[in-house]
Design a protein around this motif. Structure first.
Motif, PDB file in Angstrom:
ATOM      1  N   PHE A 458     -24.235  47.316 -26.461  1.00 32.72           N
ATOM      2  CA  PHE A 458     -24.671  48.658 -26.067  1.00 32.72           C
ATOM      3  C   PHE A 458     -24.797  48.692 -24.548  1.00 32.72           C
ATOM      4  O   PHE A 458     -24.719  47.658 -23.886  1.00 32.72           O
ATOM      5  N   SER A 459     -25.019  49.850 -24.007  1.00 33.83           N
ATOM      6  CA  SER A 459     -25.163  49.997 -22.561  1.00 33.83           C
ATOM      7  C   SER A 459     -26.597  49.664 -22.167  1.00 33.83           C
ATOM      8  O   SER A 459     -27.538  50.332 -22.578  1.00 33.83           O
ATOM      9  N   GLY A 460     -26.758  48.620 -21.360  1.00 35.49           N
ATOM     10  CA  GLY A 460     -28.090  48.163 -20.984  1.00 35.49           C
ATOM     11  C   GLY A 460     -28.800  49.128 -20.055  1.00 35.49           C
ATOM     12  O   GLY A 460     -28.184  49.767 -19.204  1.00 35.49           O
ATOM     13  N   SER A 461     -30.146  49.206 -20.207  1.00 36.03           N
ATOM     14  CA  SER A 461     -30.914  50.130 -19.374  1.00 36.03           C
ATOM     15  C   SER A 461     -32.219  49.537 -18.866  1.00 36.03           C
ATOM     16  O   SER A 461     -32.792  50.044 -17.900  1.00 36.03           O
ATOM     17  N   ALA A 462     -32.751  48.463 -19.506  1.00 36.91           N
ATOM     18  CA  ALA A 462     -34.017  47.872 -19.078  1.00 36.91           C
ATOM     19  C   ALA A 462     -34.077  46.424 -19.546  1.00 36.91           C
ATOM     20  O   ALA A 462     -33.457  46.067 -20.560  1.00 36.91           O
ATOM     21  N   ILE A 463     -34.835  45.602 -18.815  1.00 42.45           N
ATOM     22  CA  ILE A 463     -34.933  44.180 -19.174  1.00 42.45           C
ATOM     23  C   ILE A 463     -36.290  43.644 -18.744  1.00 42.45           C
ATOM     24  O   ILE A 463     -36.884  44.104 -17.759  1.00 42.45           O
ATOM     25  N   ASP A 464     -36.812  42.669 -19.519  1.00 43.00           N
ATOM     26  CA  ASP A 464     -37.986  41.916 -19.106  1.00 43.00           C
ATOM     27  C   ASP A 464     -37.918  40.542 -19.740  1.00 43.00           C
ATOM     28  O   ASP A 464     -37.442  40.385 -20.875  1.00 43.00           O
ATOM     29  N   ALA A 465     -38.367  39.528 -19.003  1.00 41.91           N
ATOM     30  CA  ALA A 465     -38.393  38.148 -19.494  1.00 41.91           C
ATOM     31  C   ALA A 465     -39.828  37.653 -19.499  1.00 41.91           C
ATOM     32  O   ALA A 465     -40.599  37.930 -18.568  1.00 41.91           O
ATOM     33  N   ALA A 466     -40.200  36.949 -20.576  1.00 44.75           N
ATOM     34  CA  ALA A 466     -41.515  36.316 -20.620  1.00 44.75           C
ATOM     35  C   ALA A 466     -41.572  35.208 -19.578  1.00 44.75           C
ATOM     36  O   ALA A 466     -40.609  34.458 -19.406  1.00 44.75           O
ATOM     37  N   LYS A 467     -42.677  35.098 -18.882  1.00 42.79           N
ATOM     38  CA  LYS A 467     -42.771  34.134 -17.782  1.00 42.79           C
ATOM     39  C   LYS A 467     -42.855  32.696 -18.275  1.00 42.79           C
ATOM     40  O   LYS A 467     -42.361  31.784 -17.620  1.00 42.79           O
ATOM     41  N   GLU A 468     -43.497  32.472 -19.433  1.00 38.79           N
ATOM     42  CA  GLU A 468     -43.742  31.111 -19.892  1.00 38.79           C
ATOM     43  C   GLU A 468     -43.009  30.756 -21.185  1.00 38.79           C
ATOM     44  O   GLU A 468     -43.091  29.622 -21.638  1.00 38.79           O
ATOM     45  N   LYS A 469     -42.301  31.711 -21.789  1.00 38.84           N
ATOM     46  CA  LYS A 469     -41.612  31.444 -23.048  1.00 38.84           C
ATOM     47  C   LYS A 469     -40.148  31.847 -22.938  1.00 38.84           C
ATOM     48  O   LYS A 469     -39.782  32.688 -22.108  1.00 38.84           O
ATOM     49  N   ASN A 470     -39.327  31.267 -23.809  1.00 40.30           N
ATOM     50  CA  ASN A 470     -37.894  31.580 -23.802  1.00 40.30           C
ATOM     51  C   ASN A 470     -37.626  32.884 -24.539  1.00 40.30           C
ATOM     52  O   ASN A 470     -36.971  32.910 -25.576  1.00 40.30           O
ATOM     53  N   LEU A 471     -38.146  33.971 -23.977  1.00 42.23           N
ATOM     54  CA  LEU A 471     -37.973  35.280 -24.583  1.00 42.23           C
ATOM     55  C   LEU A 471     -37.468  36.271 -23.546  1.00 42.23           C
ATOM     56  O   LEU A 471     -37.981  36.321 -22.422  1.00 42.23           O
ATOM     57  N   VAL A 472     -36.464  37.028 -23.928  1.00 43.61           N
ATOM     58  CA  VAL A 472     -35.926  38.089 -23.074  1.00 43.61           C
ATOM     59  C   VAL A 472     -35.759  39.338 -23.916  1.00 43.61           C
ATOM     60  O   VAL A 472     -35.189  39.284 -25.016  1.00 43.61           O
ATOM     61  N   ALA A 473     -36.258  40.462 -23.431  1.00 48.39           N
ATOM     62  CA  ALA A 473     -36.082  41.744 -24.102  1.00 48.39           C
ATOM     63  C   ALA A 473     -35.108  42.587 -23.295  1.00 48.39           C
ATOM     64  O   ALA A 473     -35.204  42.669 -22.066  1.00 48.39           O
ATOM     65  N   VAL A 474     -34.153  43.197 -23.998  1.00 44.57           N
ATOM     66  CA  VAL A 474     -33.145  44.035 -23.350  1.00 44.57           C
ATOM     67  C   VAL A 474     -33.165  45.401 -24.002  1.00 44.57           C
ATOM     68  O   VAL A 474     -33.060  45.517 -25.236  1.00 44.57           O
ATOM     69  N   GLY A 475     -33.309  46.433 -23.198  1.00 44.20           N
ATOM     70  CA  GLY A 475     -33.300  47.801 -23.705  1.00 44.20           C
ATOM     71  C   GLY A 475     -31.962  48.456 -23.464  1.00 44.20           C
ATOM     72  O   GLY A 475     -31.264  48.141 -22.499  1.00 44.20           O
ATOM     73  N   GLY A 476     -31.598  49.386 -24.345  1.00 46.76           N
ATOM     74  CA  GLY A 476     -30.312  50.053 -24.221  1.00 46.76           C
ATOM     75  C   GLY A 476     -30.431  51.553 -24.351  1.00 46.76           C
ATOM     76  O   GLY A 476     -31.504  52.108 -24.568  1.00 46.76           O
ATOM     77  N   GLU A 477     -29.286  52.200 -24.207  1.00 40.49           N
ATOM     78  CA  GLU A 477     -29.239  53.650 -24.320  1.00 40.49           C
ATOM     79  C   GLU A 477     -28.001  54.041 -25.131  1.00 40.49           C
ATOM     80  O   GLU A 477     -26.900  53.572 -24.890  1.00 40.49           O
ATOM     81  N   THR A 478     -28.212  54.863 -26.139  1.00 37.18           N
ATOM     82  CA  THR A 478     -27.116  55.420 -26.925  1.00 37.18           C
ATOM     83  C   THR A 478     -27.402  56.889 -27.142  1.00 37.18           C
ATOM     84  O   THR A 478     -28.518  57.360 -26.928  1.00 37.18           O
ATOM     85  N   LEU A 479     -26.382  57.608 -27.587  1.00 33.61           N
ATOM     86  CA  LEU A 479     -26.572  59.029 -27.821  1.00 33.61           C
ATOM     87  C   LEU A 479     -27.410  59.282 -29.066  1.00 33.61           C
ATOM     88  O   LEU A 479     -28.180  60.231 -29.137  1.00 33.61           O
ATOM     89  N   GLU A 480     -27.276  58.411 -30.071  1.00 35.66           N
ATOM     90  CA  GLU A 480     -27.957  58.650 -31.335  1.00 35.66           C
ATOM     91  C   GLU A 480     -29.394  58.148 -31.323  1.00 35.66           C
ATOM     92  O   GLU A 480     -30.293  58.784 -31.831  1.00 35.66           O
ATOM     93  N   ARG A 481     -29.615  56.977 -30.744  1.00 37.83           N
ATOM     94  CA  ARG A 481     -30.903  56.333 -30.928  1.00 37.83           C
ATOM     95  C   ARG A 481     -31.096  55.259 -29.854  1.00 37.83           C
ATOM     96  O   ARG A 481     -30.188  54.553 -29.478  1.00 37.83           O
ATOM     97  N   GLY A 482     -32.307  55.139 -29.325  1.00 36.57           N
ATOM     98  CA  GLY A 482     -32.572  54.052 -28.397  1.00 36.57           C
ATOM     99  C   GLY A 482     -32.378  52.720 -29.104  1.00 36.57           C
ATOM    100  O   GLY A 482     -32.616  52.577 -30.299  1.00 36.57           O
ATOM    101  N   ARG A 483     -31.938  51.725 -28.388  1.00 34.97           N
ATOM    102  CA  ARG A 483     -31.655  50.445 -29.003  1.00 34.97           C
ATOM    103  C   ARG A 483     -32.036  49.313 -28.063  1.00 34.97           C
ATOM    104  O   ARG A 483     -31.911  49.438 -26.851  1.00 34.97           O
ATOM    105  N   GLY A 484     -32.504  48.216 -28.621  1.00 32.33           N
ATOM    106  CA  GLY A 484     -32.839  47.089 -27.787  1.00 32.33           C
ATOM    107  C   GLY A 484     -32.965  45.826 -28.615  1.00 32.33           C
ATOM    108  O   GLY A 484     -33.042  45.864 -29.843  1.00 32.33           O
ATOM    109  N   TRP A 485     -32.993  44.707 -27.932  1.00 30.95           N
ATOM    110  CA  TRP A 485     -33.135  43.414 -28.572  1.00 30.95           C
ATOM    111  C   TRP A 485     -34.330  42.682 -27.988  1.00 30.95           C
ATOM    112  O   TRP A 485     -34.668  42.836 -26.820  1.00 30.95           O
ATOM    113  N   CYS A 486     -34.922  41.826 -28.799  1.00 26.15           N
ATOM    114  CA  CYS A 486     -35.825  40.805 -28.313  1.00 26.15           C
ATOM    115  C   CYS A 486     -35.194  39.485 -28.706  1.00 26.15           C
ATOM    116  O   CYS A 486     -35.088  39.174 -29.901  1.00 26.15           O
ATOM    117  N   THR A 487     -34.690  38.733 -27.734  1.00 31.61           N
ATOM    118  CA  THR A 487     -33.903  37.538 -28.021  1.00 31.61           C
ATOM    119  C   THR A 487     -34.555  36.287 -27.447  1.00 31.61           C
ATOM    120  O   THR A 487     -35.388  36.360 -26.539  1.00 31.61           O
TER     121      THR A 487
END
Length: 620
Positions: A458-487
């Motif tokens: 999807f088209s990326g729009s926002a990101i944040d990484a946990a400072k002490e853990k191996n976690l990254v959240a990525v936010g996206g933008e679509t016409l139908e519905r907001g979408r994102g991952w926590c990876t």
């Protein structure tokens, strides 16, 4: 939990906006007689009243609907008149915090360039670039006319009124002339043709015996204050300056005159002898010559002079110390677009629309703003984040990633592979890692070297990484519905999706923030909704702004969140009960762009008005 009233705020204002080839008119508060002198100037739709000795005590007037172009105190000091690009002048109370509107007058159908009060604080003349007329004289309380301004054929750049009776007024214009008026009521008397090019500024002395004019021909002329007859010229070589003289002002005794020019020189003249008494050369390390052009000045009541550089820097000059600029006041000229906070050094970093980055240290204790030196971005700063190893990383619309150490850019930089949408730093992998988001992928950098990437569906729009853990959240933008991952990021092994798709956001995700322990994730979206996810179970709760969420920040304890929005408000809300919140309304005109917790009870915000503000939160 409550918000401490606004009189405990610290406000670090933007610097004046400048335009190539146009003189900037500054004002000074006549009520202040000591080092707490306040200056008035415009930036966007805001009038700033800036305390020179304590910038954090500055005030803002935000009721104009169009960009403000000039603001001047009345001689009494109780009112301020401000004009804007639509030709409207608003007169408002400067005593107290209510800023009550006294009157609003539509002066001309165009930009107000300058205005002047009479000595009785009753009458105002405002001039500019009108269609049917170039200026108007009126009573400040009723708006009734008190004269007619005629005699010019082009835009009028400046106006000044003699404070003593019999009243006189003078205007100057791009038609290379000055027009002298008698009053009251003000009426045309004579046209003065001293200059050969645009006349930029005209000022009466405080005692009314003389007035002076300055122009693009590099010359400064003196005239009799009662008759308008030319008395002489201030000459240092071929003229007063080697280039346009943008601004002049008098000392309160009417014996000396200060001039600021495009040659980056500020001069004090002894009016009686016509000679230079002192001069200052303004320099900025590594800056182009145009940035040092002096485009405005004001001789403040306590004796110091403020001269404005084209770069927006305010140079404070002590007339008793020739050649040495005593202090330079820095600040953003354009909208602040990014905010980051380094807790170890207690320093804020702000990035602006024009690519500049400033640092703010000792915030809350007077505060000092300094520019980050070196090769800055050439376009808008999109995002910044503090490196766990005490540095700062920034990404700009010039498609570059840059490193900051202290108050300087390092030589470390990298390309972003496209327009950056955000960045976040982490040290979970054992070394400092930068995750940079563009529209199609997440790039992983260590010491500005690309070490990995993740393609997005999807088209990326926002990101944040946990400072002490191996976690990254990525936010996206679509016409139908907001979408994102926590990876989960296990570099170099790769990425592992936790199955945590952020499907409860119903519009494009615009801001993401992990809690300090990375157990919770706040996701703000374009419609103003903020969803709170439990990272393990991905449950959610909701909280609402009324417009796009621009920034989210967690308190150090992880019990509260602060969010800023395009709706101009900052909300502080409880994680346990999201609907229990503190609204701090109308914080920044045109929207809040950054929010950061300083400690458990103080937060800071930045906005499109170019300012940084701090607030105290009281927990019950």
């Amino acid at each position: 939990m409550s918000y401490i009233p606004r009189d405990t705020e610290s406000v670090y204002p933007a610097n004046p906006v400048t335009t190539r080839g146009i003189s900037v008119k500054l004002g000074s508060d006549p009520k202040h007689k000591d080092d707490s002198t306040s200056r008035s100037y415009a930036n966007g739709r805001t009038v700033w009243i800036r305390d020179i000795s304590n910038p954090s005590a500055s005030q803002a007037y935000t009721q104009h609907t169009q960009p403000v172009t000039v603001a001047k105190f009345s001689p009494s000091g109780y009112y301020c008149a401000s004009g804007d690009a639509s030709g409207t002048v608003r007169v408002w109370d400067t005593v107290g915090s209510d800023q009550v509107l006294k009157s609003e007058v539509k002066v001309i159908a165009g930009r107000i360039n300058d205005l002047s009060w009479d000595g009785e604080s009753k009458r105002i003349i405002a001039v500019g670039d009108g269609k049917e007329r170039f200026g108007h004289a009126f009573l400040f309380d009723s708006g009734s006319s008190c004269g007619e301004l005629t005699g010019h054929s082009k835009v009028v750049n400046s106006v000044t009124i003699r404070h003593q009776r019999p009243f006189r007024a003078v205007t100057c214009s791009d038609d290379t002339t000055l027009v002298f008026y008698t009053g009251v009521p003000f009426k045309y008397s004579t046209t003065i043709r001293s200059h050969s090019r645009f006349v930029q500024d005209v000022r009466y002395s405080p005692i009314g015996e003389a007035f002076a004019s300055a122009g693009s021909d590099g010359k400064v002329f003196l005239y009799d204050g009662t008759s308008g007859e030319k008395k002489g010229e201030l000459i240092d070589g071929d003229g007063a300056h080697k280039g346009t003289v943008f601004a002049i002002d008098w000392d309160k005794a009417g014996k000396k005159l200060v001039s600021s020019g495009a040659d980056a020189v500020v001069k004090i003249w002894d009016v009686e002898s016509g000679k230079v008494a002192a001069h200052w050369n303004v320099e900025e390390d590594g800056a182009p010559a145009v940035n040092t052009q002096q485009v405005g000045n004001v001789w403040m009541n306590e004796g110091r002079i403020a001269s404005l550089s084209f770069s927006g820097n305010i140079n404070l000059i002590d007339p008793r110390a020739p050649g040495q600029i005593s202090q330079v006041l820095y600040g953003a000229q354009k909208s602040i677009t990014s905010l980051s906070y380094s807790r170890p050094s207690k320093t804020f970093y702000t990035g602006s629309y024009d690519g500049r980055i400033n640092s703010f240290s000792d915030v809350g204790a007077g505060g000092v703003c300094r520019p980050v030196k070196g090769m800055s971005h050439t376009n808008q700063v999109i995002a910044m984040d503090v490196d766990p190893e005490s540095g700062v990383w920034s990404a700009g619309m010039d498609d570059s990633l840059k490193e900051i150490k202290g108050e300087e850019f390092t030589s470390t930089s990298a390309g972003t592979g496209g327009l950056p949408k955000g960045l976040s730093t982490s040290k979970a992998s054992g070394s400092s890692t930068v995750f940079l988001l563009n529209a199609t992928e997440v790039l992983i950098f260590q010491k500005a070297k690309k070490v990995g990437s993740l393609k997005l569906p999807f088209s990326g729009s926002a990101i944040d990484a946990a400072k002490e853990k191996n976690l990254v959240a990525v936010g996206g933008e679509t016409l139908e519905r907001g979408r994102g991952w926590c990876t989960s990021c296990q570099y170099p092994a790769g990425w592992e999706c936790l199955g945590g798709e952020l499907t409860n956001n119903l519009s494009p995700i615009t801001s993401l923030a992990f809690s300090p322990d990375a157990s919770l994730l706040a996701a703000g979206e374009q419609t103003g909704k903020i969803m709170l996810y439990d990272v393990a179970g991905m449950s959610d709760a909701g909280f609402f702004h009324t417009a796009r969420v621009q920034a989210i920040s967690w308190s150090p304890e992880g019990t509260h969140c602060a969010s800023g929005s395009l709706d101009t408000c900052v909300y502080v809300w409880s994680v346990e009960r999201p609907m229990k919140n503190i609204p701090i309304k109308n914080v920044h005109p045109a929207g809040v762009t950054g929010v950061q917790w300083i400690d458990g009870i103080h937060i800071a915000s930045t906005g499109a008005d170019g300012s940084l503000k701090t607030f105290e939160i009281k927990h019950h």
